[in-house]
Design a protein around this motif. Structure first.
Motif, short mmCIF file in Angstrom:
data_model
loop_
_atom_site.label_atom_id
_atom_site.label_comp_id
_atom_site.label_asym_id
_atom_site.label_seq_id
_atom_site.Cartn_x
_atom_site.Cartn_y
_atom_site.Cartn_z
N SER A 36 40.09 58.62 45.32
CA SER A 36 39.31 59.71 44.75
C SER A 36 40.16 60.95 44.52
CB SER A 36 38.13 60.05 45.66
OG SER A 36 37.20 59.00 45.72
N LEU A 37 41.32 61.03 45.18
CA LEU A 37 42.26 62.11 44.92
C LEU A 37 43.29 61.72 43.87
CD1 LEU A 37 43.09 63.32 48.57
CD2 LEU A 37 41.35 64.19 47.03
N LEU A 38 43.72 60.47 43.92
CA LEU A 38 44.82 60.03 43.05
C LEU A 38 44.41 59.92 41.59
CD1 LEU A 38 46.41 57.31 45.38
CD2 LEU A 38 47.17 59.67 45.00
N VAL A 39 43.22 59.39 41.31
CA VAL A 39 42.80 59.20 39.91
C VAL A 39 42.71 60.54 39.18
CG1 VAL A 39 40.98 58.36 38.39
CG2 VAL A 39 41.71 56.98 40.33
N PRO A 40 42.08 61.58 39.74
CA PRO A 40 42.07 62.87 39.03
C PRO A 40 43.47 63.46 38.81
CG PRO A 40 40.35 62.83 40.69
CD PRO A 40 41.20 61.62 40.92
N CYS A 41 44.43 63.09 39.68
CA CYS A 41 45.79 63.60 39.51
C CYS A 41 46.45 63.09 38.23
CB CYS A 41 46.65 63.20 40.71
SG CYS A 41 46.34 64.17 42.20
N LEU A 42 45.93 62.01 37.67
CA LEU A 42 46.53 61.46 36.46
C LEU A 42 46.47 62.45 35.29
CD1 LEU A 42 45.25 57.77 36.52
CD2 LEU A 42 47.54 58.60 37.03
N ALA A 43 45.53 63.39 35.32
CA ALA A 43 45.46 64.39 34.25
C ALA A 43 46.67 65.31 34.26
CB ALA A 43 44.18 65.20 34.37
N LEU A 44 47.42 65.35 35.37
CA LEU A 44 48.64 66.14 35.45
C LEU A 44 49.86 65.36 34.97
CD1 LEU A 44 48.04 67.69 38.98
CD2 LEU A 44 48.16 68.98 36.85
N VAL A 45 49.76 64.03 34.97
CA VAL A 45 50.92 63.20 34.68
C VAL A 45 51.35 63.32 33.22
CG1 VAL A 45 51.74 60.81 34.56
CG2 VAL A 45 50.42 61.59 36.54
N GLY A 46 50.38 63.28 32.30
CA GLY A 46 50.71 63.32 30.88
C GLY A 46 51.49 64.56 30.48
N PRO A 47 50.98 65.79 30.75
CA PRO A 47 51.75 66.98 30.43
C PRO A 47 53.11 67.03 31.13
CG PRO A 47 49.46 67.56 30.83
CD PRO A 47 49.61 66.12 31.20
N ALA A 48 53.18 66.57 32.37
CA ALA A 48 54.46 66.58 33.09
C ALA A 48 55.49 65.68 32.41
CB ALA A 48 54.24 66.14 34.54
N LEU A 49 55.08 64.47 32.03
CA LEU A 49 56.01 63.57 31.36
C LEU A 49 56.38 64.10 29.97
CD1 LEU A 49 54.47 60.10 32.31
CD2 LEU A 49 56.62 61.09 33.14
N TRP A 96 52.06 59.94 26.21
CA TRP A 96 51.92 60.34 27.62
C TRP A 96 50.57 61.00 27.87
CZ3 TRP A 96 55.31 57.57 29.67
CH2 TRP A 96 56.67 57.57 29.34
N LEU A 97 50.09 61.73 26.88
CA LEU A 97 48.86 62.51 27.06
C LEU A 97 47.62 61.64 27.12
CD1 LEU A 97 49.66 65.43 24.57
CD2 LEU A 97 50.25 65.23 27.01
N TRP A 98 47.77 60.37 26.75
CA TRP A 98 46.63 59.45 26.78
C TRP A 98 46.57 58.63 28.08
CZ3 TRP A 98 42.73 59.65 23.39
CH2 TRP A 98 42.95 60.35 22.20
N ILE A 99 47.46 58.92 29.03
CA ILE A 99 47.50 58.14 30.27
C ILE A 99 46.18 58.25 31.03
CG2 ILE A 99 48.51 58.04 32.59
CD1 ILE A 99 51.22 58.56 31.32
N ALA A 100 45.70 59.48 31.25
CA ALA A 100 44.48 59.67 32.03
C ALA A 100 43.25 59.07 31.34
CB ALA A 100 44.26 61.14 32.35
N PRO A 101 42.99 59.37 30.05
CA PRO A 101 41.84 58.74 29.39
C PRO A 101 41.96 57.23 29.33
CG PRO A 101 42.62 60.61 28.09
CD PRO A 101 43.64 60.37 29.15
N GLY A 102 43.17 56.72 29.08
CA GLY A 102 43.36 55.27 29.01
C GLY A 102 43.08 54.60 30.34
#
Length: 391
Positions: A20-33, A43-49
């Motif tokens: 429940s903590l890790l999945v919301p963190c994915l929204a940070l991954v796209g901009p960081a990459l 990269w920006l589609w990682i969280a929605p995908g």
């Protein structure tokens, strides 16, 4: 005499709730990459995908868990602060994610489809915030209730704190509830009923509470205005930093976050109806008045929101101790998979109408119909009311 002591209960999902903590963190991954690896819009589609493709697939692959904690273990389970600390930790994660995504859009030139990807990611963050606000808002401690308001403020949906607890839980699975969908009602028609209906009901409920206590509806005691003020300050600061051009992004993000709640509300009570007694009051909400899902991964990601039947029957029960029951209305996938089905109304009706009819055993008096489609649906599915009246 048997002196064997029962083994202490061990929650097998104890550390899996960290999902429940890790999945919301994915929204940070796209901009960081995008910024630190390569400016690739994919990269920006990682969280929605992950939310709309990977999670439904994982729910199918991992299956369901129908196990319940023994009732004698529940007091200790609910008193364990570990589970509360996870919910507390999610609050700064969601705030950081929202602000980072807003700053990213405000400072990086993106094509429209890149902005769309970030809207879906940041709106998903608001959706997770609504889920967290749902969990915390039912609790009695001042800390948890304020954390709920602070989190709901991200998506300008602080009125949910009032509407859900004092409105939806009272009227759920009745025609009076704007947050309970009806058989034959598409998610898009439901949206235009639910979104304004939720706000106006929240305002009316809070105005009534304040009037009874002799306070003004415009006072800081108003629990609709409290999170709204946080939203205004947050959005004003972001616009001050990045310019008025950020406003469309913020509005689209807030809408998509609200639509995540609309999507959840749509699938949670679709077509189910509490019976009205002879005295004009509805029967007490029971587990069979909510659609349930025991799919593993999406429940780990949503603090057991999908065990919605037990939640409505026992709203103060904490997520780690929510139970499954036999013969509940059951969804064929977790919420994320069901969202995709709901977004295509003919597919939704083909999947869910037969399940609804089977659940109520063809009794039309137990169905919450879209009024304009009632006759058509009764004829199409050969539905009739049962002869027995509810005493």
């Amino acid at each position: 005499m048997n002196t064997t002591l029962a083994a202490p209960y061990h929650d097998r999902k104890r550390y899996l709730w960290l999902v429940s903590l890790l999945v919301p963190c994915l929204a940070l991954v796209g901009p960081a990459l995008y910024l630190w690896h390569s400016p690739n819009l994919l990269w920006l589609w990682i969280a929605p995908g992950f939310a709309y493709i990977a999670i439904p697939v994982l729910d199918v692959l991992l299956g369901e868990d129908t196990s319940n904690p023994p009732e004698e273990a529940v007091p200790a389970l609910e008193a364990d602060p570990y589970y509360r600390y996870i919910t507390y930790a999610l609050v700064p994660i969601l705030w950081l994610s929202f602000i980072v995504n807003a700053a990213f859009v405000g400072s990086v030139e993106l094509p429209w489809h890149g902005i769309l990807a970030v809207v879906l990611s940041a709106g998903g963050t608001c959706g997770f915030g609504l889920n967290l606000g749902h969990e915390l808002g039912h609790k009695k401690t001042s800390l948890e209730r304020w954390l709920a308001k602070i989190t709901l403020a991200l998506g300008c949906y602080g009125h949910f704190f009032v509407e859900h607890n004092r409105g939806h839980h009272k009227d759920v699975a009745t025609p009076e509830d704007p947050a309970s969908s009806r058989m034959g009602e598409s998610i898009y028609r439901f949206m235009f009923r639910e979104l304004p209906g939720a706000f106006f009901r929240a305002w009316d409920l809070e105005a009534e509470r304040l009037y009874r206590s002799g306070r003004s509806v415009w006072s800081l005691e108003n629990e609709v205005l409290q999170p709204a003020l946080i939203s205004v300050v947050l959005y004003a600061v972001l616009i001050g930093l990045f310019g008025l051009e950020l406003l469309p992004f913020l509005l689209m993000t807030a809408f998509w976050g609200a639509f995540q709640l609309t999507s959840a509300n749509y699938i949670e009570h679709y077509g189910l109806l509490r019976q009205k007694r002879d005295n004009g009051r509805y029967e007490q909400c029971q587990p069979h008045h909510s659609w349930n899902s025991n799919h593993l991964f999406s429940n780990w990601a949503l603090f057991h929101l999908q065990r919605h039947s037990d939640h409505h029957a026992h709203p103060t029960r904490r997520y780690q101790s929510l139970r499954d029951f036999a013969n509940l209305p059951r969804l064929p996938n977790g919420y994320f998979g069901m969202y995709l089905i709901a977004y295509i109304p003919p597919l939704w009706f083909a999947v869910m109408n037969p399940r609804l009819i089977q659940q109520v055993q063809g009794d039309s008096s137990r169905i919450n119909f879209e009024p304009a489609k009632r006759q058509q649906l009764e004829a199409q599915y050969q539905l009739h009311p049962a002869t027995e009246a509810l005493a």
